[in-house]
Scaffold this active site. Structure first.
Site, PDB file in Angstrom:
ATOM      1  N   ARG A  30       6.486  -6.031  -2.354  1.00 35.20           N
ATOM      2  CA  ARG A  30       5.207  -6.381  -2.979  1.00 35.20           C
ATOM      3  C   ARG A  30       4.040  -5.936  -2.110  1.00 35.20           C
ATOM      4  O   ARG A  30       4.122  -6.008  -0.872  1.00 35.20           O
ATOM      5  CB  ARG A  30       5.128  -7.891  -3.230  1.00 35.20           C
ATOM      6  N   ILE A  32       0.686  -6.221  -0.167  1.00 35.88           N
ATOM      7  CA  ILE A  32       0.173  -7.360   0.608  1.00 35.88           C
ATOM      8  C   ILE A  32      -1.120  -7.908  -0.015  1.00 35.88           C
ATOM      9  O   ILE A  32      -1.449  -9.086   0.202  1.00 35.88           O
ATOM     10  CB  ILE A  32      -0.064  -6.926   2.081  1.00 35.88           C
ATOM     11  N   ASN A  88      -1.567   7.724  -5.070  1.00 37.46           N
ATOM     12  CA  ASN A  88      -2.821   8.265  -4.554  1.00 37.46           C
ATOM     13  C   ASN A  88      -2.538   9.318  -3.490  1.00 37.46           C
ATOM     14  O   ASN A  88      -1.575   9.189  -2.727  1.00 37.46           O
ATOM     15  CB  ASN A  88      -3.661   7.141  -3.940  1.00 37.46           C
ATOM     16  N   GLU A  96      -4.748   5.084   1.415  1.00 35.14           N
ATOM     17  CA  GLU A  96      -5.026   4.371   2.672  1.00 35.14           C
ATOM     18  C   GLU A  96      -3.847   4.436   3.630  1.00 35.14           C
ATOM     19  O   GLU A  96      -4.030   4.487   4.842  1.00 35.14           O
ATOM     20  CB  GLU A  96      -5.349   2.895   2.387  1.00 35.14           C
ATOM     21  N   HIS A 101       3.647   6.369  -1.617  1.00 40.17           N
ATOM     22  CA  HIS A 101       4.081   5.157  -2.303  1.00 40.17           C
ATOM     23  C   HIS A 101       3.612   5.203  -3.738  1.00 40.17           C
ATOM     24  O   HIS A 101       2.528   5.692  -4.031  1.00 40.17           O
ATOM     25  CB  HIS A 101       3.563   3.901  -1.608  1.00 40.17           C
ATOM     26  N   MET A 102       4.438   4.652  -4.602  1.00 43.47           N
ATOM     27  CA  MET A 102       4.106   4.514  -6.008  1.00 43.47           C
ATOM     28  C   MET A 102       3.731   3.061  -6.233  1.00 43.47           C
ATOM     29  O   MET A 102       4.510   2.154  -5.911  1.00 43.47           O
ATOM     30  CB  MET A 102       5.333   4.899  -6.842  1.00 43.47           C
ATOM     31  N   HIS A 103       2.522   2.821  -6.734  1.00 46.42           N
ATOM     32  CA  HIS A 103       2.117   1.460  -7.113  1.00 46.42           C
ATOM     33  C   HIS A 103       2.674   1.170  -8.506  1.00 46.42           C
ATOM     34  O   HIS A 103       2.476   1.976  -9.424  1.00 46.42           O
ATOM     35  CB  HIS A 103       0.592   1.341  -7.205  1.00 46.42           C
TER      36      HIS A 103
HETATM   37  P1  5GP Z   1      -3.099   3.352  -1.115  1.00 50.53           P
HETATM   38  O1  5GP Z   1      -4.567   3.083  -1.214  1.00 50.53           O
HETATM   39  O2  5GP Z   1      -2.727   4.056   0.161  1.00 50.53           O
HETATM   40  O3  5GP Z   1      -2.544   4.022  -2.346  1.00 50.53           O
HETATM   41  O4  5GP Z   1      -2.427   1.922  -1.105  1.00 50.53           O
HETATM   42  C1  5GP Z   1      -1.964   1.296   0.039  1.00 50.53           C
HETATM   43  C2  5GP Z   1      -1.520  -0.088  -0.360  1.00 50.53           C
HETATM   44  O5  5GP Z   1      -0.735  -0.632   0.677  1.00 50.53           O
HETATM   45  C3  5GP Z   1      -2.689  -1.041  -0.606  1.00 50.53           C
HETATM   46  O6  5GP Z   1      -2.630  -1.545  -1.931  1.00 50.53           O
HETATM   47  C4  5GP Z   1      -2.481  -2.130   0.437  1.00 50.53           C
HETATM   48  O7  5GP Z   1      -2.814  -3.414  -0.016  1.00 50.53           O
HETATM   49  C5  5GP Z   1      -1.008  -2.005   0.788  1.00 50.53           C
HETATM   50  N1  5GP Z   1      -0.647  -2.391   2.135  1.00 50.53           N
HETATM   51  C6  5GP Z   1      -1.284  -2.012   3.278  1.00 50.53           C
HETATM   52  N2  5GP Z   1      -0.677  -2.537   4.359  1.00 50.53           N
HETATM   53  C7  5GP Z   1       0.381  -3.252   3.885  1.00 50.53           C
HETATM   54  C8  5GP Z   1       1.393  -4.031   4.522  1.00 50.53           C
HETATM   55  O8  5GP Z   1       1.450  -4.167   5.743  1.00 50.53           O
HETATM   56  N3  5GP Z   1       2.313  -4.612   3.714  1.00 50.53           N
HETATM   57  C9  5GP Z   1       2.285  -4.483   2.358  1.00 50.53           C
HETATM   58  N4  5GP Z   1       3.245  -5.107   1.664  1.00 50.53           N
HETATM   59  N5  5GP Z   1       1.343  -3.756   1.728  1.00 50.53           N
HETATM   60  C10 5GP Z   1       0.409  -3.150   2.477  1.00 50.53           C
END
Ligand code: 5GP
Length: 116
Positions: A30, A32, A88, A96, A101-103
């Protein structure tokens, strides 16, 4: 390749984040900071920073991410109501964490696809 991110530590369970799924190619856990009630991240076990770094050798892994998304959507009970899968890439894409990763987002009617 950039350095590993926190996701590699989660995959190896050096950081104790509950895994919803794991096999030899991908893991899922999940987010965070969930934006909606179902917000899961599906990631390759191998560190691939962005979609720009995906190679032909990664095709099985990339496909596995989708079949795992399908299974988890059903497990979460959002398969029929619907959900969105997002990947992304780099700064303009809003990435970020530099480990692909796939949301998987669901549990409510989502807004417009793009917030500009
Ligand atoms: P991005 O913007 O790179 O597509 O999404 C990165 C996602 O990773 C964000 O939605 C953020 O909340 C999540 N995330 C960042 N650090 C952690 C972590 O330590 N654990 C988990 N489970 N999610 C994380």
């Amino acid at each position: 390749m950039t350095d590993e991110t926190i996701f590699s530590k989660i995959i190896r369970q050096e950081i104790p984040t509950p895994l919803l799924y794991q096999d030899e190619l991908v893991s899922a856990f999940r987010d965070i900071a969930p934006r909606v009630s179902t917000h899961i991240l599906i990631v390759p076990n191998k560190h691939i920073p962005t979609t720009n770094d995906v190679t032909d050798a990664d095709e099985l892994t990339m496909g596995r991410m989708f079949t795992v998304a399908r299974k988890l959507a059903k497990q979460e009970g959002v398969d029929e109501s619907g959900y969105r899968l997002i990947v992304n890439c780099n700064k303009d894409g809003g990435q970020e964490v530099y480990h692909i990763h796939m949301h998987l987002l669901g549990g409510q009617r989502l807004g417009e696809m793009l917030a500009l």
